[in-house]
Design a protein around this motif. Structure first.
Motif, PDB file in Angstrom:
ATOM      1  N   ASN A 113       0.569  -0.632  -0.126  1.00  0.00           N
ATOM      2  CA  ASN A 113      -0.012  -0.229   0.153  1.00  0.00           C
ATOM      3  C   ASN A 113       0.381   1.554   0.035  1.00  0.00           C
ATOM      4  OD1 ASN A 113       0.523  -1.241   2.975  1.00  0.00           O
ATOM      5  ND2 ASN A 113      -0.467   1.185   2.851  1.00  0.00           N
ATOM      6  N   SER A 114       2.524   1.238   0.341  1.00  0.00           N
ATOM      7  CA  SER A 114       2.622   2.465   0.598  1.00  0.00           C
ATOM      8  C   SER A 114       3.355   2.991  -0.991  1.00  0.00           C
ATOM      9  CB  SER A 114       4.106   1.972   1.328  1.00  0.00           C
ATOM     10  OG  SER A 114       5.548   1.056   0.689  1.00  0.00           O
ATOM     11  N   TRP A 115       3.428   1.656  -1.874  1.00  0.00           N
ATOM     12  CA  TRP A 115       3.409   2.340  -3.131  1.00  0.00           C
ATOM     13  C   TRP A 115       2.502   2.989  -3.839  1.00  0.00           C
ATOM     14  CZ3 TRP A 115       8.800   1.142  -5.094  1.00  0.00           C
ATOM     15  CH2 TRP A 115       9.545   0.542  -4.193  1.00  0.00           C
ATOM     16  N   LEU A 116       1.091   2.573  -3.270  1.00  0.00           N
ATOM     17  CA  LEU A 116       0.275   3.474  -4.246  1.00  0.00           C
ATOM     18  C   LEU A 116       0.684   4.819  -4.560  1.00  0.00           C
ATOM     19  CD1 LEU A 116      -2.808   2.090  -2.601  1.00  0.00           C
ATOM     20  CD2 LEU A 116      -1.093   0.973  -4.600  1.00  0.00           C
ATOM     21  N   ASN A 117       0.305   5.515  -5.258  1.00  0.00           N
ATOM     22  CA  ASN A 117       0.181   7.267  -5.852  1.00  0.00           C
ATOM     23  C   ASN A 117       1.821   7.557  -6.085  1.00  0.00           C
ATOM     24  OD1 ASN A 117      -2.464   6.622  -5.887  1.00  0.00           O
ATOM     25  ND2 ASN A 117      -2.870   7.435  -3.606  1.00  0.00           N
ATOM     26  N   ARG A 118       2.531   7.187  -6.082  1.00  0.00           N
ATOM     27  CA  ARG A 118       4.141   7.505  -5.701  1.00  0.00           C
ATOM     28  C   ARG A 118       4.496   7.782  -7.319  1.00  0.00           C
ATOM     29  NH1 ARG A 118       5.176   8.522  -0.760  1.00  0.00           N
ATOM     30  NH2 ARG A 118       7.255   8.987  -1.215  1.00  0.00           N
ATOM     31  N   ASP A 119       5.234   8.839  -7.442  1.00  0.00           N
ATOM     32  CA  ASP A 119       6.047   9.105  -8.403  1.00  0.00           C
ATOM     33  C   ASP A 119       7.464   7.613  -8.891  1.00  0.00           C
ATOM     34  OD1 ASP A 119       3.819  10.721  -8.852  1.00  0.00           O
ATOM     35  OD2 ASP A 119       5.814  12.294  -7.766  1.00  0.00           O
ATOM     36  N   LEU A 120       7.526   6.854  -9.415  1.00  0.00           N
ATOM     37  CA  LEU A 120       7.978   5.326  -9.297  1.00  0.00           C
ATOM     38  C   LEU A 120       8.947   5.832 -10.838  1.00  0.00           C
ATOM     39  CD1 LEU A 120       6.041   2.626  -8.644  1.00  0.00           C
ATOM     40  CD2 LEU A 120       7.623   4.248  -7.363  1.00  0.00           C
ATOM     41  N   ALA A 147     -10.648   5.010  -6.320  1.00  0.00           N
ATOM     42  CA  ALA A 147     -11.085   6.056  -5.716  1.00  0.00           C
ATOM     43  C   ALA A 147     -11.487   5.424  -4.450  1.00  0.00           C
ATOM     44  CB  ALA A 147     -12.122   7.400  -6.624  1.00  0.00           C
ATOM     45  N   ILE A 148     -12.130   6.073  -3.521  1.00  0.00           N
ATOM     46  CA  ILE A 148     -12.778   5.992  -2.014  1.00  0.00           C
ATOM     47  C   ILE A 148     -14.434   5.755  -2.881  1.00  0.00           C
ATOM     48  CG2 ILE A 148     -13.802   8.573  -1.437  1.00  0.00           C
ATOM     49  CD1 ILE A 148     -12.766   5.335   0.413  1.00  0.00           C
ATOM     50  N   HIS A 149     -15.020   6.912  -3.749  1.00  0.00           N
ATOM     51  CA  HIS A 149     -16.275   6.967  -4.673  1.00  0.00           C
ATOM     52  C   HIS A 149     -16.376   5.345  -4.819  1.00  0.00           C
ATOM     53  CE1 HIS A 149     -14.617  10.633  -5.073  1.00  0.00           C
ATOM     54  NE2 HIS A 149     -15.893  11.089  -4.025  1.00  0.00           N
ATOM     55  N   LEU A 150     -15.542   4.572  -5.852  1.00  0.00           N
ATOM     56  CA  LEU A 150     -15.568   3.322  -6.002  1.00  0.00           C
ATOM     57  C   LEU A 150     -15.592   1.965  -5.283  1.00  0.00           C
ATOM     58  CD1 LEU A 150     -13.841   3.919  -9.457  1.00  0.00           C
ATOM     59  CD2 LEU A 150     -16.498   4.283  -8.922  1.00  0.00           C
ATOM     60  N   ASP A 151     -14.584   2.056  -4.138  1.00  0.00           N
ATOM     61  CA  ASP A 151     -14.492   1.077  -3.094  1.00  0.00           C
ATOM     62  C   ASP A 151     -14.573   2.076  -1.788  1.00  0.00           C
ATOM     63  OD1 ASP A 151     -13.475  -0.917  -1.417  1.00  0.00           O
ATOM     64  OD2 ASP A 151     -11.836  -0.793  -2.136  1.00  0.00           O
ATOM     65  N   ARG A 152     -16.371   1.725  -1.003  1.00  0.00           N
ATOM     66  CA  ARG A 152     -15.868   2.835  -0.159  1.00  0.00           C
ATOM     67  C   ARG A 152     -15.830   1.414   1.284  1.00  0.00           C
ATOM     68  NH1 ARG A 152     -18.223   7.698  -0.538  1.00  0.00           N
ATOM     69  NH2 ARG A 152     -19.248   7.453  -2.478  1.00  0.00           N
ATOM     70  N   SER A 153     -15.411   0.697   0.818  1.00  0.00           N
ATOM     71  CA  SER A 153     -14.833  -0.739   2.182  1.00  0.00           C
ATOM     72  C   SER A 153     -13.399   0.257   2.007  1.00  0.00           C
ATOM     73  CB  SER A 153     -14.858  -1.598   1.692  1.00  0.00           C
ATOM     74  OG  SER A 153     -13.956  -1.836   0.358  1.00  0.00           O
ATOM     75  N   ALA A 154     -12.777   0.968   1.452  1.00  0.00           N
ATOM     76  CA  ALA A 154     -11.555   0.956   1.310  1.00  0.00           C
ATOM     77  C   ALA A 154     -10.384   2.097   3.338  1.00  0.00           C
ATOM     78  CB  ALA A 154     -10.973   2.320   0.268  1.00  0.00           C
ATOM     79  N   ARG A 155     -12.045   2.866   3.126  1.00  0.00           N
ATOM     80  CA  ARG A 155     -11.966   2.528   4.757  1.00  0.00           C
ATOM     81  C   ARG A 155     -11.126   2.284   5.851  1.00  0.00           C
ATOM     82  NH1 ARG A 155     -16.518   6.439   2.709  1.00  0.00           N
ATOM     83  NH2 ARG A 155     -16.048   8.957   3.126  1.00  0.00           N
ATOM     84  N   ASP A 156     -11.789   0.367   5.201  1.00  0.00           N
ATOM     85  CA  ASP A 156     -11.707  -0.200   6.264  1.00  0.00           C
ATOM     86  C   ASP A 156     -10.618  -1.061   6.698  1.00  0.00           C
ATOM     87  OD1 ASP A 156     -14.195   0.209   7.893  1.00  0.00           O
ATOM     88  OD2 ASP A 156     -15.732  -0.624   6.656  1.00  0.00           O
ATOM     89  N   GLY A 157      -9.576  -0.532   5.050  1.00  0.00           N
ATOM     90  CA  GLY A 157      -8.540  -1.173   4.519  1.00  0.00           C
ATOM     91  C   GLY A 157      -8.281  -1.739   3.309  1.00  0.00           C
TER      92      GLY A 157
END
Length: 416
Positions: A113-120, A147-157
């Motif tokens: 998860n730490s690699w998400l949204n990073r400039d690689l 996006a959170i709108h497409l995965d509301r469960s992301a707040r839980d992990g």
């Protein structure tokens, strides 16, 4: 060199080392600048007094031979150049939903998860008709999070499938990835490659006094840098050959020609022993029996938000000094003899040290220490600077601990 100056030099070292291949060449470059002689394994072995360095792929070995040797022995510091990342697959790209994506597989135990949204970027080595080239790109690709709108469960992990969800985007269009890398590097057609992802965010100092250091690949470039800076300052030993063994592939088990389970360190030690006058196997084994090894790899500081994950009687903190790492099942090789040695090393250097032991119900990782001890029969102990967020794309250390590790290694070599 004070802690801040050491940390600034460490930041430059990290920036110059986006892959294990770059790290190995950066170590050799620095040591050559300090008078070390670069060797090839296919040439006759040189063990004349002074410094020597050897690169094999992503590993680098360096050894300092004193002017006077009485009973031959080796004082070894073992580190590793690799870090968890993504490695580009042989078929390097695919097209999905109109996006050009880089086909990668996970390397080592990364925190996905730490690699998400990073400039690689991509970095490593490529092979063309005229030989090998080290390459690195600028920011090239990203793994966008849903996006959170497409995965509301992301707040839980967030649950990530390594095949489906960790697939970087590098273009919208028809660009060829390898052609693009070749053009950036100014080389011809790429015939073979070993390319990995690296975060492009530069190291940064945090905290009220800039005491916290945030950067990628600190596990284990912190130890590599501590060893090479100690070796740069090394003017003499008390009679032992000082050896820095910077292995590759520790994060994936070390069972390679450049890993600690392979022959590279033993080859260096044996060839050096014979060049220094050893005649028989008995001579070599006696030298090994007089030798020792510090396995220097980063360890865990107590996490203030997850204190229950740590042993209640052992609470090492950032800034508290290097760790002496213990494990009854020998995931770390430290014993009573090694503990006494480390205390003497740190006392001589004037630095504080801390003990690390895992909770009984939280198994620890391991290092090159047990592999080196088992392969060579050389007494080995496990040490390292404390980190937070180990195996994240961006890890956190303390500037005092990194500088103290370098002084401890220098103390170990100078008293050996």
């Amino acid at each position: 060199m004070n802690a801040r100056t050491h940390s600034e030099d460490f930041a430059s070292f990290i920036s110059a080392s986006p892959s294990s291949f770059h790290a190995a060449h950066e170590v050799a470059r620095r040591l050559e600048r300090n008078g070390y002689t670069l060797h090839s394994e296919v040439e006759a072995w040189d063990a004349s007094p002074g410094g020597h360095v050897l690169i094999r792929d992503g590993a680098v070995m360096a050894w300092w031979v004193p002017e006077t040797l009485t009973d031959l022995s080796f004082s070894i510091v073992g580190v590793h150049t690799d870090s968890p990342t993504f490695k580009v697959k042989p078929h390097a790209q695919s097209k999905v939903e109109g996006y050009g994506q880089v086909n990668v597989e996970t390397y080592g135990g990364l925190l996905s998860n730490s690699w998400l949204n990073r400039d690689l970027a991509l970095a490593g080595r490529v092979f063309t008709a005229d030989g090998q080239h080290l390459v690195r790109t600028g920011p090239l690709m990203v793994i966008p999070q849903l996006a959170i709108h497409l995965d509301r469960s992301a707040r839980d992990g967030v649950t990530l499938n390594s095949q489906q969800h960790l697939h970087p985007i590098f273009t919208v269009g028809e660009r060829n990835l390898l052609d693009h890398v070749a053009a950036l590097a100014g080389v011809g057609d790429i015939l073979g490659f070993d390319l990995v992802a690296s975060d492009t965010q530069e190291p940064q100092w945090l905290g009220a006094d800039g005491e916290l250091f945030a950067a990628g690949r600190q596990d284990n470039l912190l130890s590599v840098h501590a060893a090479v800076t100690a070796m740069e300052r090394l003017a003499s030993t008390s009679g032992s050959v000082a050896v820095m063994a910077a292995f590759d592939h520790e994060e994936i088990g070390s069972r390679t020609a450049t890993g600690a389970a392979g022959p590279i360190l033993e080859t260096v030690l044996r060839r050096t022993a014979f060049a220094l006058g050893a005649v028989t196997e008995e001579d070599v084994q006696r030298a090994f029996a007089r030798s020792s090894c510090l396995s220097a790899d980063c360890g865990h500081a107590v996490h203030p938000n997850y204190g229950e994950k740590h042993d209640p009687a052992h609470r090492p903190i950032l800034g508290g000094g290097p760790l002496l790492k213990h494990n009854a099942n020998q995931a770390y090789t430290t014993d009573g003899w090694g503990t006494a040695l480390w205390r003497s090393v740190c006392d001589r250097a004037g630095i504080e040290a801390q003990d690390f032991v895992s909770r009984n119900d939280v198994p620890c990782g391991s290092t090159i220490g047990p592999l080196t001890a088992a392969r060579l029969g050389i007494r080995t102990i496990d040490v390292g600077a404390p980190l937070l967020s180990m195996h994240s794309v961006r890890e956190l250390s303390h500037v005092d601990d990194a500088e103290a590790m370098s002084r401890a290694i220098e103390s170990y070599w100078s008293m050996s």
